[in-house]
Write a protein that holds these residues in place. Structure first.
Motif, mmCIF file in Angstrom:
data_model
loop_
_atom_site.group_PDB
_atom_site.id
_atom_site.type_symbol
_atom_site.label_atom_id
_atom_site.label_comp_id
_atom_site.label_asym_id
_atom_site.label_seq_id
_atom_site.Cartn_x
_atom_site.Cartn_y
_atom_site.Cartn_z
ATOM 1 N N PRO A 24 -7.908 2.874 2.617
ATOM 2 C CA PRO A 24 -8.852 2.778 1.891
ATOM 3 C C PRO A 24 -10.243 2.241 2.081
ATOM 4 N N SER A 25 -10.750 2.944 1.667
ATOM 5 C CA SER A 25 -12.561 2.670 1.942
ATOM 6 C C SER A 25 -12.740 1.245 1.872
ATOM 7 N N VAL A 26 -11.727 0.378 0.859
ATOM 8 C CA VAL A 26 -11.959 -0.788 1.122
ATOM 9 C C VAL A 26 -10.271 -1.225 0.860
ATOM 10 N N THR A 27 -10.941 -2.683 0.918
ATOM 11 C CA THR A 27 -9.180 -3.312 1.262
ATOM 12 C C THR A 27 -8.610 -3.475 0.375
ATOM 13 N N ILE A 28 -7.591 -3.127 0.171
ATOM 14 C CA ILE A 28 -6.165 -3.216 -1.325
ATOM 15 C C ILE A 28 -5.446 -4.222 -0.874
ATOM 16 N N PHE A 29 -5.335 -5.544 -2.051
ATOM 17 C CA PHE A 29 -4.147 -6.161 -0.684
ATOM 18 C C PHE A 29 -3.125 -6.165 -1.022
ATOM 19 N N ILE A 30 -2.828 -5.336 -2.537
ATOM 20 C CA ILE A 30 -1.531 -4.867 -3.360
ATOM 21 C C ILE A 30 -1.529 -3.877 -3.416
ATOM 22 N N ILE A 31 -0.564 -3.181 -2.116
ATOM 23 C CA ILE A 31 0.028 -1.948 -2.524
ATOM 24 C C ILE A 31 1.410 -1.217 -3.398
ATOM 25 N N ASN A 32 1.381 -1.365 -4.449
ATOM 26 C CA ASN A 32 2.829 -1.250 -4.336
ATOM 27 C C ASN A 32 4.054 0.069 -4.386
ATOM 28 N N ILE A 33 2.743 1.357 -4.076
ATOM 29 C CA ILE A 33 3.297 2.210 -3.581
ATOM 30 C C ILE A 33 2.232 3.178 -2.809
ATOM 31 N N MET A 34 2.955 3.916 -1.638
ATOM 32 C CA MET A 34 2.275 4.555 -0.956
ATOM 33 C C MET A 34 2.514 5.705 -0.797
ATOM 34 N N ALA A 35 2.204 7.055 -0.829
ATOM 35 C CA ALA A 35 2.538 7.926 -0.019
ATOM 36 C C ALA A 35 1.630 9.024 -0.273
ATOM 37 N N TRP A 36 2.677 10.419 0.387
ATOM 38 C CA TRP A 36 1.575 11.872 0.492
ATOM 39 C C TRP A 36 2.141 12.856 -0.125
ATOM 40 N N TYR A 37 1.434 13.527 -0.697
ATOM 41 C CA TYR A 37 1.769 14.652 -1.637
ATOM 42 C C TYR A 37 0.826 15.829 -1.012
ATOM 43 N N ARG A 38 1.361 17.167 -1.916
ATOM 44 C CA ARG A 38 0.906 18.010 -0.690
ATOM 45 C C ARG A 38 0.787 19.225 -1.692
ATOM 46 N N GLN A 39 -0.232 20.270 -1.107
ATOM 47 C CA GLN A 39 -0.064 21.304 -2.142
ATOM 48 C C GLN A 39 -0.580 22.732 -1.358
ATOM 49 N N ALA A 40 0.373 23.334 -1.739
ATOM 50 C CA ALA A 40 -0.043 24.868 -0.885
ATOM 51 C C ALA A 40 -0.723 25.658 -1.483
ATOM 52 N N LEU A 47 5.345 15.778 -4.053
ATOM 53 C CA LEU A 47 5.789 14.477 -3.442
ATOM 54 C C LEU A 47 5.983 14.651 -2.146
ATOM 55 N N VAL A 48 6.009 13.893 -0.863
ATOM 56 C CA VAL A 48 6.155 15.037 0.185
ATOM 57 C C VAL A 48 6.850 13.265 0.485
ATOM 58 N N ALA A 49 6.558 12.274 0.637
ATOM 59 C CA ALA A 49 7.542 11.012 0.805
ATOM 60 C C ALA A 49 6.532 9.381 0.543
ATOM 61 N N ARG A 50 7.430 8.532 -0.098
ATOM 62 C CA ARG A 50 6.956 7.926 -0.391
ATOM 63 C C ARG A 50 7.190 5.874 0.490
ATOM 64 N N ILE A 51 6.855 5.504 0.599
ATOM 65 C CA ILE A 51 7.086 4.208 0.619
ATOM 66 C C ILE A 51 7.081 2.711 -0.023
ATOM 67 N N THR A 52 7.718 2.181 -0.929
ATOM 68 C CA THR A 52 7.525 0.813 -1.703
ATOM 69 C C THR A 52 7.413 0.590 -0.751
ATOM 70 N N SER A 53 7.152 -1.233 -1.216
ATOM 71 C CA SER A 53 7.704 -2.763 -0.761
ATOM 72 C C SER A 53 9.564 -2.772 -1.124
ATOM 73 N N PRO A 54 9.733 -3.910 -0.618
ATOM 74 C CA PRO A 54 9.745 -3.536 0.577
ATOM 75 C C PRO A 54 10.466 -2.636 1.566
ATOM 76 N N ASP A 55 9.154 -1.165 1.765
ATOM 77 C CA ASP A 55 9.972 -0.712 2.295
ATOM 78 C C ASP A 55 11.292 -0.079 2.302
ATOM 79 N N ASP A 56 10.390 1.052 1.295
ATOM 80 C CA ASP A 56 12.370 1.639 0.912
ATOM 81 C C ASP A 56 11.362 2.591 0.684
#
Length: 115
Positions: A24-40, A47-56
């Motif tokens: 992130p361009s500035v710190t986001i202190f609490i991120i509930n979902i981090m993910a990667w998507y793609r578009q061909a 959705l390609v992959a997703r990680i949520t707290s606690p590391d699921d």
């Protein structure tokens, strides 16, 4: 305004590897979902992959066993390690974050896999 910045895309031969990073361009202190998507080309964003707290983690069936999503809380960053890349993985990859119901997207990073 928060922006997500991707890096690490590029051109790679089939069976090669790439690692995408998102910060992130500035710190986001609490991120509930981090993910990667793609578009061909000609296809919907997926959705390609997703990680949520606690590391699921969750992965698209097409990338299971080849891609790994991870995060570094201290750096406020997350990553997508892509191994054994295939031409079908060619797409624009977007990082995504959700923080308390607010969605954030990166501008995308092109990954091209040549056969």
């Amino acid at each position: 305004q928060v922006q997500l910045v991707e890096s690490g895309g590029g051109l790679v031969l089939a069976e090669g590897s790439l690692r995408l990073s998102c910060t992130p361009s500035v710190t986001i202190f609490i991120i509930n979902i981090m993910a990667w998507y793609r578009q061909a080309p000609g296809k919907q964003r997926e959705l390609v992959a997703r990680i949520t707290s606690p590391d699921d983690t969750n992965y698209a069936d097409s990338v299971k066993g080849r891609f790994t999503i991870s995060r570094d809380i201290h750096k406020n960053a997350w990553y997508l390690q892509m191994n054994n890349l295939k031409p079908d993985d060619t797409a624009v990859y977007y990082c995504f974050a959700n923080s308390y119901g607010l969605d954030y997207w990166g501008k995308g990073s092109l990954v091209t896999v040549s056969s």
